[in-house]
Design an enzyme around this catalytic site. Sequence first.
Site, PDB file in Angstrom:
ATOM      1  N   HIS B 109       3.136 -10.307  -2.184  1.00 44.20           N
ATOM      2  CA  HIS B 109       2.662  -9.334  -1.200  1.00 44.20           C
ATOM      3  C   HIS B 109       2.076 -10.097  -0.007  1.00 44.20           C
ATOM      4  CE1 HIS B 109       1.813  -5.148  -0.300  1.00 44.20           C
ATOM      5  NE2 HIS B 109       0.585  -5.434   0.066  1.00 44.20           N
ATOM      6  N   THR B 145       6.033  -6.711   3.162  1.00 40.27           N
ATOM      7  CA  THR B 145       4.605  -6.420   3.004  1.00 40.27           C
ATOM      8  C   THR B 145       4.105  -5.488   4.100  1.00 40.27           C
ATOM      9  OG1 THR B 145       4.319  -8.621   2.067  1.00 40.27           O
ATOM     10  CG2 THR B 145       2.321  -7.489   2.829  1.00 40.27           C
ATOM     11  N   GLU B 146       3.487  -4.380   3.696  1.00 38.25           N
ATOM     12  CA  GLU B 146       2.900  -3.395   4.613  1.00 38.25           C
ATOM     13  C   GLU B 146       3.901  -2.908   5.665  1.00 38.25           C
ATOM     14  OE1 GLU B 146       0.000  -2.320   3.772  1.00 38.25           O
ATOM     15  OE2 GLU B 146      -0.391  -3.885   2.300  1.00 38.25           O
ATOM     16  N   LEU B 147       5.180  -2.921   5.277  1.00 36.05           N
ATOM     17  CA  LEU B 147       6.271  -2.500   6.173  1.00 36.05           C
ATOM     18  C   LEU B 147       6.278  -3.260   7.502  1.00 36.05           C
ATOM     19  CD1 LEU B 147       6.651   1.351   5.580  1.00 36.05           C
ATOM     20  CD2 LEU B 147       7.303  -0.569   4.135  1.00 36.05           C
ATOM     21  N   TRP B 299       2.837  -0.421   8.836  1.00 36.73           N
ATOM     22  CA  TRP B 299       2.320   0.924   8.585  1.00 36.73           C
ATOM     23  C   TRP B 299       0.801   0.946   8.567  1.00 36.73           C
ATOM     24  CZ3 TRP B 299       3.958   2.790   2.930  1.00 36.73           C
ATOM     25  CH2 TRP B 299       3.307   2.023   1.968  1.00 36.73           C
TER      26      TRP B 299
END
Lengths: 450, 393
Positions: B109, B145-147, B299
């Site tokens: 991640h 990771t986190e778009l 995001w």
Amino acid sequence: MRILMYGWEFPPHISGGLGVACFGMTQALAARGFETTFVLPKLKEGMTRESHVDLVGVSQFPVTSARPRSAREDLEMLKAKVTEIAKNVELKSVDSLLSPYLTEGSYMTELRKLQKIEGEDEQTAQDKEVSANAQGFQMEMSGDYGPNLMAEIARYAAVAGSIANTVPHDVIHSHDWLTVLAGIEAKRVSGKPLVVHAHALEFDRSGENVNQMVYDIERLGMQKADRVVAVSHYTKDIIVRRYGIDPEKVEVVHNAVIRDTYEVPVPDRNKKRDKVVLFLGRITYQKGPDYFVEAAAKVLRAREDVRFVMAGSGDMAPRVIERVAQLGIGRRFHFTGFLNGAAVEKMYLESDIYVMPSVSEPFGISPLEAMRYDVPVIISRQSGVSEILKHALKVDFWDIDELANKILALLDHSALRTEIVDKASKELEGIQWDNAARRLGEIYSAVATA
Amino acid sequence: MIYVTCYFQVHQPNRLRKYSFFDIGHSNFYEDEDKNAAVLRKVAKKCYLPANRLMLELIEKHKGRFRISYCLTGTVLEQMRKYSPETLESFKQLAQTGCVEFLAETYNHSLAFLFSKDEFQRQVRRHMEVIEQEFGQKPRTFRNTELIYNNEVASSVEEMGFSTLIAEGADRILGWRSPNFVYQPEPSAKLKLLLRNYRLSDDIAFRFSNRDWSEWPLTADKFAHWVQDLRGNGETVNLFMDYETFGEHQWEETGIFDFLRNLPERILALPDFGFGTPSEVSRSLAPVAKLDVPDYVSWADVERDLTAWKGNHMQEDALNGVYSLEKPVMETHDTELIEAWRALQTSDHFYYMCTKWFADGDVHRYFNPYDSPYDAYINYQNVLADFERSLKG
């Protein structure tokens, strides 16, 4: 709205944060249209002219008794007064030192002058002896002025009533225990609502070894007050827990920074030299100087290019100096004694980190001062100022490992320093006395219309 | 057929223990195992286990017509193995239904893509292997990771053979266009892009229990109506959110599980609507347009950019510090050291150092085990200093 304020000190003659806070507060109140009469023990040179408030000195008012009273007599009168107001409060011996300010050099000088004017009284020698026995070493620094302070409070309270009779007002506002009796007396005379402002409490100054009389006066004031103002949630909590005051009656109004046109010099911290970590404040139990020393020893074991400076004076100084010697760090640990305004500024400019390891700090305005000079600050969580500062490092005062850890982190990582200094200077802009004045205005209105 | 495409992110950070300057050189033990175990078990109890039970029930009830997808990070998979094997087991059960797709991302991640394409690809491959091993399927869809997304991410991901990529349907990249269609990244020939419908997704993830919201309370019926209103203006409604929405961010008492229980039936009752997984949707729909995204989007927060992880001096310093060790770490060929280094790359470590608390404060504080971003930075740097020492060995 007209406010009759009872204070103990006012710029330029100040010894601690109280005078600075009163100045900032009254200035912001004036800007909001409040007319404040500020009562002081004695008017001094340079006070009245440029002020935004009407300053009144107690010494301007005639003393009612036929002959000047001795300090001992004043003290007796004070005891009687307190007993009279609070029949259920038992008063104990007052032959001990009362205020942290007593150990402050400048304040002593002021008092000394005052006493010269008033003339020596025959009881002084005896008072000195009693106090010396009670306080041991502390006596030496504070001299024989302890009992005289109590006498002053008594006289101040006695005259407060006649001032309240003369000066028109809607609300009475008194600051700290020194003026609490005056506030109560004023309320008795004029019948106007009383706001008692707690800037520091006996528990902050003395830990568990409270002076019973001071405690009683503080509690009495908060009981008699229509509303109590605490400078932090930390202080409110003590007021509720230790003094048994109804939390509904206590409002929190944080202190702020005085906005002046003075531009602080830009510090040059790029010079290649040893890093400087600063403690600036009274060297007393309340300020936690001993924790600073222990953390310094730990830091110096990790790196040698650091100097620790302790600026200030106080009753714990000998013990602290001895401990520094015992730890063998004297070569890197320096004592400056008490510093005046210009020297304080120079000290901030020379410092890389400011540490306030207070054991109990109702508010603590000095970190805000340090921030003006782009000095990152480490403050104890046991302080009111930590409630409003986000961009500061925080530690529990007893956690010397963590204090050392954070000092080292600031020394090792310039990114941390840059981030804190950038954000802190913006944060400082938002800490304004006008916010406090707005809150006080709401409180005044509430008590005046109640 | 208009698809409702659900993807749930499952992740728990590897929180570091309190690591002082005075621990440096004395302890190689960095993680707060007690806390990590306690949080995972708590979330498993409140969210993963009951939500998985419900999903399984719904999949069985709707006989293959309710289809969903998950992305489980390597970090959370490790924690499940250690602290809650029954949770991992329940995800395997879901995998066996054939109605659940598992997505790929960086195992740790991490933000590796921003610093090293090689390390990025190594972490993605490692994650794919673990997913195949645990769930018996080779991931076809990628989510960073986190778009975090831009054209470059698309190129890298296509090069690795993925068919589908997931990103945030940010206004900034879409302009007047709708997120409810399949797009193609500007540099790609085959790769298809699914964009999160953040309004509908956040209605569930953020606003569901907000009593000040004019639409509160949100029922499955009402939500199905909103979905139905998109007919004629979309081919896929992409509901992407943290799985912890169910039972952890939105507590059971808010009625979130009842909402979830009723939603598939309401959607399937609408003519022309059905569920699909990301790779199924991208297989059956053609891209309506190319989408050119030169700058990064994500995001996170209101900015939908990188500033939650890479927005201040401390974050930059810490990130540069850990990624500068890539070469010496890889040269050791020491698996344990490499794993320890990667564990320090998890994006949460840097998220905790974020100082833009005033606008986005709430979300950051909720997820932050530290009192302040400064504490997060100090702790991380101490750990990294020790790691570097052991590297020099």
